[in-house]
Enzyme design. Structure first.
Site, mmCIF file in Angstrom:
data_model
loop_
_atom_site.group_PDB
_atom_site.id
_atom_site.type_symbol
_atom_site.label_atom_id
_atom_site.label_comp_id
_atom_site.label_asym_id
_atom_site.label_seq_id
_atom_site.Cartn_x
_atom_site.Cartn_y
_atom_site.Cartn_z
ATOM 1 N N ARG A 209 0.851 -1.185 0.000
ATOM 2 C CA ARG A 209 0.000 0.000 0.000
ATOM 3 C C ARG A 209 0.889 1.239 0.000
ATOM 4 N NH1 ARG A 209 -3.572 -2.544 -1.699
ATOM 5 N NH2 ARG A 209 -5.663 -2.858 -0.833
ATOM 6 N N GLU B 121 -3.743 7.412 -4.614
ATOM 7 C CA GLU B 121 -4.019 6.934 -5.976
ATOM 8 C C GLU B 121 -5.319 7.550 -6.489
ATOM 9 O OE1 GLU B 121 -3.990 2.654 -5.944
ATOM 10 O OE2 GLU B 121 -2.039 2.592 -4.994
ATOM 11 N N HIS C 188 -1.120 0.210 -9.993
ATOM 12 C CA HIS C 188 -1.733 -0.768 -9.076
ATOM 13 C C HIS C 188 -2.185 -2.033 -9.828
ATOM 14 C CE1 HIS C 188 -3.912 -0.993 -4.922
ATOM 15 N NE2 HIS C 188 -3.607 -2.197 -5.356
HETATM 16 C C1 DGY Z 1 -5.901 -5.891 -2.920
HETATM 17 O O1 DGY Z 1 -6.518 -6.913 -3.141
HETATM 18 O O2 DGY Z 1 -5.664 -5.473 -1.790
HETATM 19 C C2 DGY Z 1 -5.466 -5.102 -4.111
HETATM 20 O O3 DGY Z 1 -4.435 -4.240 -3.788
HETATM 21 C C3 DGY Z 1 -6.643 -4.318 -4.667
HETATM 22 O O4 DGY Z 1 -7.342 -3.773 -3.621
#
Ligand code: DGY
Length: 323
Positions: free
Chosen positions: A242, A271, A289
């Site tokens: 993250r 983001e 992402h």
């Molecule tokens: C997750 O599954 O946590 C991915 O990063 C998308 O949210």
């Protein structure tokens, strides 16, 4: 018996949307436009289960909406830092997530970032696309060798271990890791992985530092100016977890001053907005992402969210209950 009412906040793969239509009285999001806070509140008042994603900020205010009907959140994703879990628990709302099914693809993306940033693949492709390649030469775009280097993994859960597996068995990398929990000996043995006592030690010793821990209050800006200063000037930081685990301002400074050699990033603090430097510096590889973005994985994530929700309405144990 009537079907539970479900609201899905983003577009899902067709196979999952077809299954949703069969099993729920479902409202899909055909335009794929992210929900506003008001739309999220409205959804909570009008469904039995909300199926959100990382782009939905489900904070205390949203969860506390008057006349809330939904008591179940079937999150499409493993990370749940966009949901106020404490508040959900206090209000008796069940939350599930989708672990396991995205482990391999996320680890693959971490390896892509390691290889791309170390071997200057993005730079090379940009040069070629701009028609600036003048041909092979002994000193052209020299990068850093990956095979045999030290990979320090912060957060040695499913994804951290999957990165280690690829790096160790595929690239003969030496695995160092930090994790607050004890890791079973058979796992560390198989990867010849060594646990270091502090994150600072990981920063000091690694050639690549890979962030694979969840985003929590404790991990907010865990990688900051102090940690970048500890890293070798030849080392790279990789993040597929993250964005807010890294202090982006401090990262940009460390990259510009060559305190570290480069960064491979799949996630960002706010983001889809990111500091312009993380889009333009040559020693950065940034992905939008993409960790779990394969057709197979996204279908598996949708099916997992559906299975969790079905278990909730059948009063059965949820396969992946968060709270
Ligand atoms: C997750 O599954 O946590 C991915 O990063 C998308 O949210």
């Amino acid at each position: 018996m009537s079907k539970p009412v479900a609201i899905v906040t983003r577009k899902w793969p067709k196979a999952c949307e077809d299954r949703l239509k069969e099993l729920f009285d479902v409202t899909l999001n055909e335009t794929d436009t992210p929900f506003t806070s008001e739309e999220l509140k409205n959804a909570f008042q009008n469904c039995d289960v909300l199926m959100p994603t990382v782009t939905d900020k489900i904070n205390a205010e949203v969860l506390s909406v008057e006349n809330r009907k939904a008591n179940m959140i079937g999150n499409f994703g493993v990370g749940f830092n966009h949901i106020d879990i404490e508040k959900a628990k206090e209000l008796g709302i069940t939350v599930s997530n989708t672990p396991s099914v995205l482990t391999d693809c996320t680890a693959d993306i971490a390896m892509s970032l390691i290889l791309m940033v170390a071997r200057r693949v993005g730079e090379g492709e940009r040069e070629l696309r701009a028609d600036k390649w003048t041909g092979w030469r002994p000193t052209h775009l020299l990068g850093t060798k990956v095979t045999g280097k030290k990979l320090g993994i912060i957060g040695f859960g499913r994804i951290g271990q999957a990165v280690a597996k690829r790096a160790h068995h595929g690239f003969n990398m030496e695995i160092l890791f930090w994790d607050p929990f004890d890791i079973p000996e058979n796992v560390t043995k198989n990867l010849n992985a060594q646990k270091l006592s502090t994150i600072e030690d990981i920063c000091r010793e690694s050639d690549f530092v890979s962030v694979n821990c969840p985003a929590t209050k404790e991990t907010f800006h865990l990688m900051n100016e102090e940690k970048f200063n500890l890293m070798k000037s030849s080392a790279f930081i990789i993040n597929t977890a993250r964005g807010d685990i890294i202090d982006e301002k401090a990262l940009v400074t460390a990259l510009k001053t060559k305190e570290i050699a480069g960064a491979g990033l799949d996630v960002f603090e706010t983001e889809p907005n990111l500091p312009s430097e993380l889009k333009t510096l040559e020693n950065v590889v940034s992905f939008p992402h993409l960790g779990s973005a394969s057709t197979e994985t996204r279908i598996a994530m949708g099916n997992t969210a559906i299975d969790n929700s079905l278990a909730f309405f059948a009063n059965e144990e949820l396969p992946n209950k968060v709270v």
